[in-house]
Design a protein around this motif. Structure first.
Motif, PDB file in Angstrom:
ATOM      1  N   GLN A 111     -49.643  54.994  -6.448  1.00 38.24           N
ATOM      2  CA  GLN A 111     -48.452  55.625  -7.019  1.00 38.24           C
ATOM      3  C   GLN A 111     -47.188  54.841  -6.674  1.00 38.24           C
ATOM      4  O   GLN A 111     -46.233  54.813  -7.451  1.00 38.24           O
ATOM      5  CB  GLN A 111     -48.333  57.058  -6.502  1.00 38.24           C
ATOM      6  N   ILE A 112     -47.172  54.211  -5.525  1.00 32.23           N
ATOM      7  CA  ILE A 112     -45.986  53.455  -5.120  1.00 32.23           C
ATOM      8  C   ILE A 112     -45.696  52.341  -6.125  1.00 32.23           C
ATOM      9  O   ILE A 112     -44.538  52.039  -6.427  1.00 32.23           O
ATOM     10  CB  ILE A 112     -46.180  52.849  -3.715  1.00 32.23           C
ATOM     11  N   ILE A 113     -46.757  51.742  -6.658  1.00 31.55           N
ATOM     12  CA  ILE A 113     -46.579  50.644  -7.611  1.00 31.55           C
ATOM     13  C   ILE A 113     -46.467  51.166  -9.045  1.00 31.55           C
ATOM     14  O   ILE A 113     -45.593  50.751  -9.809  1.00 31.55           O
ATOM     15  CB  ILE A 113     -47.733  49.633  -7.491  1.00 31.55           C
ATOM     16  N   SER A 114     -47.361  52.097  -9.414  1.00 27.51           N
ATOM     17  CA  SER A 114     -47.403  52.550 -10.809  1.00 27.51           C
ATOM     18  C   SER A 114     -46.379  53.637 -11.107  1.00 27.51           C
ATOM     19  O   SER A 114     -45.926  53.784 -12.241  1.00 27.51           O
ATOM     20  CB  SER A 114     -48.803  53.084 -11.131  1.00 27.51           C
ATOM     21  N   GLY A 115     -46.031  54.424 -10.088  1.00 26.58           N
ATOM     22  CA  GLY A 115     -45.109  55.533 -10.312  1.00 26.58           C
ATOM     23  C   GLY A 115     -45.707  56.670 -11.121  1.00 26.58           C
ATOM     24  O   GLY A 115     -44.995  57.574 -11.572  1.00 26.58           O
ATOM     25  N   LYS A 116     -47.035  56.646 -11.308  1.00 20.50           N
ATOM     26  CA  LYS A 116     -47.677  57.653 -12.166  1.00 20.50           C
ATOM     27  C   LYS A 116     -47.510  59.056 -11.598  1.00 20.50           C
ATOM     28  O   LYS A 116     -47.269  59.253 -10.403  1.00 20.50           O
ATOM     29  CB  LYS A 116     -49.165  57.320 -12.322  1.00 20.50           C
ATOM     30  N   GLY A 117     -47.676  60.031 -12.492  1.00 21.10           N
ATOM     31  CA  GLY A 117     -47.566  61.428 -12.084  1.00 21.10           C
ATOM     32  C   GLY A 117     -46.172  61.827 -11.651  1.00 21.10           C
ATOM     33  O   GLY A 117     -46.002  62.693 -10.799  1.00 21.10           O
ATOM     34  N   ASN A 118     -45.159  61.171 -12.226  1.00 18.61           N
ATOM     35  CA  ASN A 118     -43.762  61.470 -11.867  1.00 18.61           C
ATOM     36  C   ASN A 118     -43.524  61.301 -10.362  1.00 18.61           C
ATOM     37  O   ASN A 118     -42.765  62.045  -9.738  1.00 18.61           O
ATOM     38  CB  ASN A 118     -43.376  62.890 -12.292  1.00 18.61           C
ATOM     39  N   PHE A 123     -40.198  70.468  -7.760  1.00 17.10           N
ATOM     40  CA  PHE A 123     -40.968  69.309  -8.188  1.00 17.10           C
ATOM     41  C   PHE A 123     -41.342  69.445  -9.663  1.00 17.10           C
ATOM     42  O   PHE A 123     -41.246  70.521 -10.256  1.00 17.10           O
ATOM     43  CB  PHE A 123     -42.223  69.181  -7.326  1.00 17.10           C
ATOM     44  N   THR A 124     -41.791  68.345 -10.242  1.00 19.50           N
ATOM     45  CA  THR A 124     -42.133  68.348 -11.666  1.00 19.50           C
ATOM     46  C   THR A 124     -43.397  69.159 -11.935  1.00 19.50           C
ATOM     47  O   THR A 124     -43.594  69.640 -13.050  1.00 19.50           O
ATOM     48  CB  THR A 124     -42.340  66.910 -12.170  1.00 19.50           C
ATOM     49  N   LYS A 125     -44.248  69.290 -10.938  1.00 25.07           N
ATOM     50  CA  LYS A 125     -45.475  70.069 -11.071  1.00 25.07           C
ATOM     51  C   LYS A 125     -45.205  71.493 -10.616  1.00 25.07           C
ATOM     52  O   LYS A 125     -44.642  71.709  -9.540  1.00 25.07           O
ATOM     53  CB  LYS A 125     -46.592  69.426 -10.234  1.00 25.07           C
ATOM     54  N   ARG A 164     -38.586  51.504  -2.021  1.00 25.59           N
ATOM     55  CA  ARG A 164     -37.155  51.740  -2.235  1.00 25.59           C
ATOM     56  C   ARG A 164     -36.698  51.195  -3.590  1.00 25.59           C
ATOM     57  O   ARG A 164     -35.975  51.871  -4.345  1.00 25.59           O
ATOM     58  CB  ARG A 164     -36.355  51.085  -1.113  1.00 25.59           C
ATOM     59  N   SER A 165     -37.140  49.996  -3.921  1.00 25.88           N
ATOM     60  CA  SER A 165     -36.724  49.388  -5.190  1.00 25.88           C
ATOM     61  C   SER A 165     -37.190  50.221  -6.382  1.00 25.88           C
ATOM     62  O   SER A 165     -36.441  50.428  -7.343  1.00 25.88           O
ATOM     63  CB  SER A 165     -37.293  47.972  -5.305  1.00 25.88           C
ATOM     64  N   SER A 166     -38.428  50.700  -6.295  1.00 23.64           N
ATOM     65  CA  SER A 166     -38.969  51.487  -7.414  1.00 23.64           C
ATOM     66  C   SER A 166     -38.267  52.825  -7.537  1.00 23.64           C
ATOM     67  O   SER A 166     -38.036  53.318  -8.655  1.00 23.64           O
ATOM     68  CB  SER A 166     -40.474  51.698  -7.214  1.00 23.64           C
ATOM     69  N   LEU A 167     -37.900  53.427  -6.410  1.00 21.18           N
ATOM     70  CA  LEU A 167     -37.178  54.704  -6.453  1.00 21.18           C
ATOM     71  C   LEU A 167     -35.811  54.501  -7.094  1.00 21.18           C
ATOM     72  O   LEU A 167     -35.370  55.300  -7.933  1.00 21.18           O
ATOM     73  CB  LEU A 167     -37.033  55.274  -5.039  1.00 21.18           C
ATOM     74  N   ILE A 168     -35.139  53.427  -6.730  1.00 18.98           N
ATOM     75  CA  ILE A 168     -33.814  53.138  -7.306  1.00 18.98           C
ATOM     76  C   ILE A 168     -33.922  52.885  -8.805  1.00 18.98           C
ATOM     77  O   ILE A 168     -33.101  53.361  -9.602  1.00 18.98           O
ATOM     78  CB  ILE A 168     -33.180  51.925  -6.595  1.00 18.98           C
ATOM     79  N   ASN A 169     -34.961  52.155  -9.208  1.00 18.01           N
ATOM     80  CA  ASN A 169     -35.115  51.791 -10.616  1.00 18.01           C
ATOM     81  C   ASN A 169     -35.712  52.904 -11.472  1.00 18.01           C
ATOM     82  O   ASN A 169     -35.722  52.811 -12.699  1.00 18.01           O
ATOM     83  CB  ASN A 169     -36.011  50.553 -10.743  1.00 18.01           C
ATOM     84  N   SER A 170     -36.212  53.964 -10.824  1.00 18.59           N
ATOM     85  CA  SER A 170     -36.902  55.015 -11.575  1.00 18.59           C
ATOM     86  C   SER A 170     -35.940  55.955 -12.295  1.00 18.59           C
ATOM     87  O   SER A 170     -36.330  56.663 -13.224  1.00 18.59           O
ATOM     88  CB  SER A 170     -37.792  55.832 -10.637  1.00 18.59           C
ATOM     89  N   SER A 171     -34.693  56.000 -11.849  1.00 18.81           N
ATOM     90  CA  SER A 171     -33.726  56.889 -12.504  1.00 18.81           C
ATOM     91  C   SER A 171     -32.316  56.360 -12.283  1.00 18.81           C
ATOM     92  O   SER A 171     -32.079  55.498 -11.431  1.00 18.81           O
ATOM     93  CB  SER A 171     -33.833  58.315 -11.960  1.00 18.81           C
ATOM     94  N   ASN A 172     -31.375  56.930 -13.012  1.00 16.89           N
ATOM     95  CA  ASN A 172     -29.972  56.515 -12.869  1.00 16.89           C
ATOM     96  C   ASN A 172     -29.358  57.038 -11.584  1.00 16.89           C
ATOM     97  O   ASN A 172     -28.295  56.575 -11.162  1.00 16.89           O
ATOM     98  CB  ASN A 172     -29.150  57.015 -14.067  1.00 16.89           C
ATOM     99  N   THR A 173     -30.020  58.026 -10.975  1.00 16.75           N
ATOM    100  CA  THR A 173     -29.430  58.665  -9.794  1.00 16.75           C
ATOM    101  C   THR A 173     -30.135  58.296  -8.489  1.00 16.75           C
ATOM    102  O   THR A 173     -29.743  58.760  -7.420  1.00 16.75           O
ATOM    103  CB  THR A 173     -29.485  60.201  -9.958  1.00 16.75           C
ATOM    104  N   GLY A 174     -31.193  57.463  -8.573  1.00 17.47           N
ATOM    105  CA  GLY A 174     -31.962  57.133  -7.381  1.00 17.47           C
ATOM    106  C   GLY A 174     -31.137  56.486  -6.292  1.00 17.47           C
ATOM    107  O   GLY A 174     -31.182  56.887  -5.118  1.00 17.47           O
ATOM    108  N   GLN A 175     -30.342  55.471  -6.662  1.00 21.28           N
ATOM    109  CA  GLN A 175     -29.504  54.761  -5.685  1.00 21.28           C
ATOM    110  C   GLN A 175     -28.477  55.704  -5.068  1.00 21.28           C
ATOM    111  O   GLN A 175     -28.263  55.710  -3.842  1.00 21.28           O
ATOM    112  CB  GLN A 175     -28.802  53.594  -6.366  1.00 21.28           C
TER     113      GLN A 175
END
Length: 848
Positions: A535-542, A556-558, A589-600
């Motif tokens: 999940q850390i790499i794919s980001g699957k499952g929100n 959470f989304t679920k 950290r990089s994936s969390l920042i890039n996953s949404s406009n509000t991550g950073q």
């Protein structure tokens, strides 16, 4: 070679070959199930071996495995046949399977002259594949892995469990020590404390020739061993690795070996974030990383996770042990052979009984058998029921273990009843010394039957001829393909036999007991394992949306996530904050920042108010930073919660404070085994802490618990409260198992981690003015006595340390920490030579 590849590909798809393979498997199955056996003609024998010979020349792992399968199947019935012997030796040499060849030659007395080119090939392979300073020879696959390890600064490999991953790693460590002239420090990462001692004992035995190397399992190095000339091999869990790395003056670790690496990215194991965090901490200190995992087709995934070259990896698919797969349905009374030809063959079994115990005895035929039962309660109950059908045995070594259990647990503990019949049960929370003795009894064939939980999946090395799998789940979660084949890797012992038997057994019509064979058996039929997609790499499952929700305290989304999922999301969210604090450009950290406009913005907002030291955040990633921050800021007001003396009253007061500081009613109240169920449970933990930390022996703690339940008058069993009867063996055993489990899971793990965090925060905040007793250390070592703690740091188990202090204190000197506390030889001369303690101490390697 291209000619042989084309020829082997044709053979694999040849109808006659598949017909012969099925016939050989069927004959083997008929022998195994003891039903009338068909025969093969001399032509079929020769043709089968010719196919095996062709396939053995291929580089295709499937061809190699089928070639070996034919040899293993025929060895059962034709091991003295001249035609078989003529073909078998060259095939095994060509496959590079020297353990199997040695087994045939030594155990079966085979002595066959081979063609000159085969003899030359054997000499060449034995020369190049010889393991330095050893009488053993690598298989082809083992040699390929070994050579790859030598060529790379980081490496990841996968292969069948039976390939001997630990064996290869130990051979490589020998190479590292020789190449560096013994100047490198090495660490091995194991999943749980339950595995530390098995690994520690094996490493001590394996590397005793290197006198400069000390094997340690605690993150604290005794001062007497902190000499410049000493080097170390550490056996750590993720927690202990983090603790070791957080101490600045500890010697640098040069190499880290991670076995069972798939646990780093498990989506259901709450320890996976801790694994990731621990390894990343090591990587940031320039430690060279080596990953070993079972079966997965993309072992490069671990290198990608830690931003290493994905090319430094190897996936091995050929297996040195053949396995026969069966489905035994005692509910619908049928037996099925699951052929390597990918077909299913119904066996004409006579069900004179559909009793599980009858079939285990019938199919084991004097060979060692492991029976996987999933839950602890099932494991114990089924072991008892099976033992009840056997006659009593009188074996000296078994009787010694029975006496040990009676003295240190209870005379009425169920394991005693089982052992008297040559049966044992095994789970991770069994006390270390008892678990080790059970494993030794099984390995040395003093007992033949072992009923177990999923502890074997975590790396315990206990192979057997047969493995009966009574459940297709771990806990409430059905087997993944990795889980199933990792467990099945225990079927068949390299150097002991050519094959093993996997018997998926539906003994009851219950959920997750192969109750839906049309779908449940897919994991058994399909040997192909899916690629890991962390999940850390794919980001699957929100995944990253849920991490941001965890940071913001939002839903959470679920709608109804499991307690494990929530725990994993929260822990990864904490780790992402740590990376933000120290400016790490990690995948997480990089994936969390890039996953949404509000991550950073979320990360920055959450870290802005953190005033506590980064070092403590790194050491305690499982605890919310905001709780830690508040304790740090208000340290002076709460120092009195940990007095010097640990009593029931002081323990209860401390637990109530921690529960309030860390919001246990919110954070620790969900899941299958929550730490916090009500305010009253803290009273129970206070009893355990006051006993355990004050070095109370386990059998006395058990007696205290039994007295408590007798006074209380009731007990919770199988989801209901019933009157407690001190004479009821079941009630007594429930109390014992709950107690040893709670000490291991809650006192020595969860609660200890909170005390450790609190201690770090107070000491850091107040500096030299802080005089806070280290309750976390007391819970880890099970004592407030610094002498018992020091002995454990030298590698002496708690119970033996207590014995030595109580009986031989006059022969010890704890006044100078730069010197070892006693001389082993002198103390052994004073001990009873017949005692269990004498045996244990004499077998310990203490380095002085």
């Amino acid at each position: 070679m291209r000619f042989f590849e084309e020829l082997s590909n044709e053979a694999l798809n040849d109808e006659y070959f598949l017909e012969l393979l099925v016939k050989l498997e069927t004959i083997s199955a008929q022998n195994f199930f003891k039903i009338p056996v068909a025969n093969i003609t001399s032509k079929e024998l020769t043709d089968s071996l010719r196919f095996a010979d062709i396939l053995s020349r291929s580089e295709n792992p499937d061809a190699k495995n089928k070639s070996y399968k034919i040899v293993s199947l025929l060895s059962e019935s034709h091991q003295k046949d001249e035609t078989f012997l003529t073909f078998a030796k060259p095939i095994l040499i060509r496959l590079g399977n020297f353990p199997a060849l040695s087994y045939l030659e030594d155990s079966l007395g085979i002595d066959v002259k081979s063609p000159r080119e085969v003899v030359f090939e054997k000499i060449i392979k034995e020369t190049f594949h010889a393991i330095p300073n050893s009488s053993y020879t690598f298989t082809d696959s083992q040699y390929e892995i070994y050579e790859s390890l030598k060529k790379n600064n980081h490496f990841s490999f996968s292969g069948p469990t039976s390939i001997g991953k630990s064996f290869i790693i130990k051979a490589f460590i020998h190479h590292l020590i020789r190449e560096s002239n013994g100047n490198d420090n090495i660490a091995l990462l194991v999943p749980t404390r339950a595995l530390i001692n098995q690994a520690e004992n094996q490493i001590k035995s394996e590397f005793s020739q290197y006198t400069q190397y000390k094997v340690l399992a605690h993150p604290i190095i005794p001062k007497a061993l902190k000499r410049e000339s000493n080097k170390f091999i550490f056996i750590f869990t993720p927690e202990r690795l983090i603790s070791y790395l957080s101490t600045a003056d500890n010697p640098k670790i040069d190499y880290l070996f991670i076995d069972e690496a798939h646990k780093i990215v498990s989506e259901s194991d709450t320890r996976s974030p801790l694994y990731y965090h621990a390894i990343l901490q090591a990587e940031r200190k320039s430690v060279k990383l080596y990953f070993a995992s079972p079966n997965i087709p993309n072992p490069d995934i671990f290198l990608r996770l830690f931003e290493k070259s994905a090319e430094e990896s190897l996936c091995v698919k050929s297996s040195p042990v053949s396995q026969n797969r069966y489905f035994l349905d005692l509910v619908e009374k049928r037996g099925v052979l699951l052929s390597d030809s990918e077909s299913e063959i119904n066996l004409s079994l006579e069900f004179d009984s559909n009793d599980l115990n009858h079939w285990i005895k019938k199919l084991s035929s004097g060979e060692k058998s492991i029976i996987y039962c999933n839950s602890k309660s099932d494991t114990i109950e089924l072991a008892l029921q099976f033992a009840d059908t056997l006659p009593a045995k009188n074996i000296k070594e078994v009787n010694e273990v029975i006496t040990l259990i009676e003295q240190h647990l209870h005379k009425k503990y169920y394991l005693v009843d089982c052992l008297k019949k040559g049966v044992a049960f095994h789970f991770g929370n069994l006390p270390q010394r008892i678990r080790e003795r059970i494993e030794w009894l099984f390995e040395s064939k003093k007992i033949d039957y072992l009923f177990c939980t999923s502890t074997l999946l975590e790396g315990v090395n206990l192979p057997a001829k047969n493995i009966f799998i009574l459940s297709n789940a771990i806990g409430l979660t059905k087997f993944t393909d990795i889980d199933f084949w990792n467990l099945c890797g225990r079927a068949g012992r390299l150097t002991k036999e050519l094959s093993g038997n996997i018997i998926c057994t539906r003994a009851f019509n219950k959920k997750n007991r192969w109750d839906k064979p049309e779908t449940d058996l897919n994991v058994v039929k399909q040997k192909k394992i899916k690629k890991l997609e962390p999940q850390i790499i794919s980001g699957k499952g929100n995944f990253y949306k849920n991490l941001e929700s965890a940071l913001n305290g939002k839903e959470f989304t679920k709608k109804k996530p499991s307690a494990n999922q929530v725990s994993i999301w929260k822990h990864y969210a904490n780790i992402a904050l740590i990376h933000e604090v120290r400016g790490d450009d990690s995948v997480l950290r990089s994936s969390l920042i890039n996953s949404s406009n509000t991550g950073q913005a979320t990360l920055k907002a959450k870290t802005a108010s953190i005033v506590m030291p980064q070092k403590i955040l790194e050491s305690c990633s499982g605890i919310k930073p905001e709780y830690q921050n508040e304790i740090y800021k208000n340290a002076r007001a709460s120092t009195s919660i940990l007095p010097e003396e640990i009593t029931y009253e002081t323990a209860l007061a401390a637990l109530r404070s921690l529960s309030n500081f860390y919001r246990w009613p919110d954070e620790e109240s969900s899941g299958k085994s929550p730490l916090y169920t009500s305010a009253d449970v803290l009273k129970y933990y206070a009893v355990l802490i006051s006993g355990w930390a004050n070095t109370k022996p386990l059998h006395l703690m058990i007696q205290t618990a039994l007295d408590h339940y007798e006074t209380k008058g009731e007990i919770w069993i199988t989801n209901e409260t019933i009157p407690f009867d001190k004479n009821n063996k079941k009630h007594l055993n429930v109390v014992i198992n709950n107690l040893i489990s709670d000490i291991d899971n809650f006192i020595r793990f969860k609660i200890r981690s909170y005390f450790e965090n609190y201690n770090l925060l107070i000491n850091s905040s107040l500096g030299d003015t802080a005089e806070v007793p280290n309750w976390a250390e007391y819970l880890e070592y099970g004592t407030t006595d610094y002498r018992v703690i020091e002995l454990q740091n030298y590698g002496i188990p708690r119970h033996l340390a207590l014995y030595l202090i109580e009986n031989h204190e006059s022969s010890m000197n704890f006044g100078d920490s730069n010197q070892a506390p006693f001389e082993k030889k002198k103390v052994l001369e004073l001990m009873d030579k017949e005692s269990d303690e004498f045996r244990e101490l004499s077998e310990l390697e203490l380095y002085y």
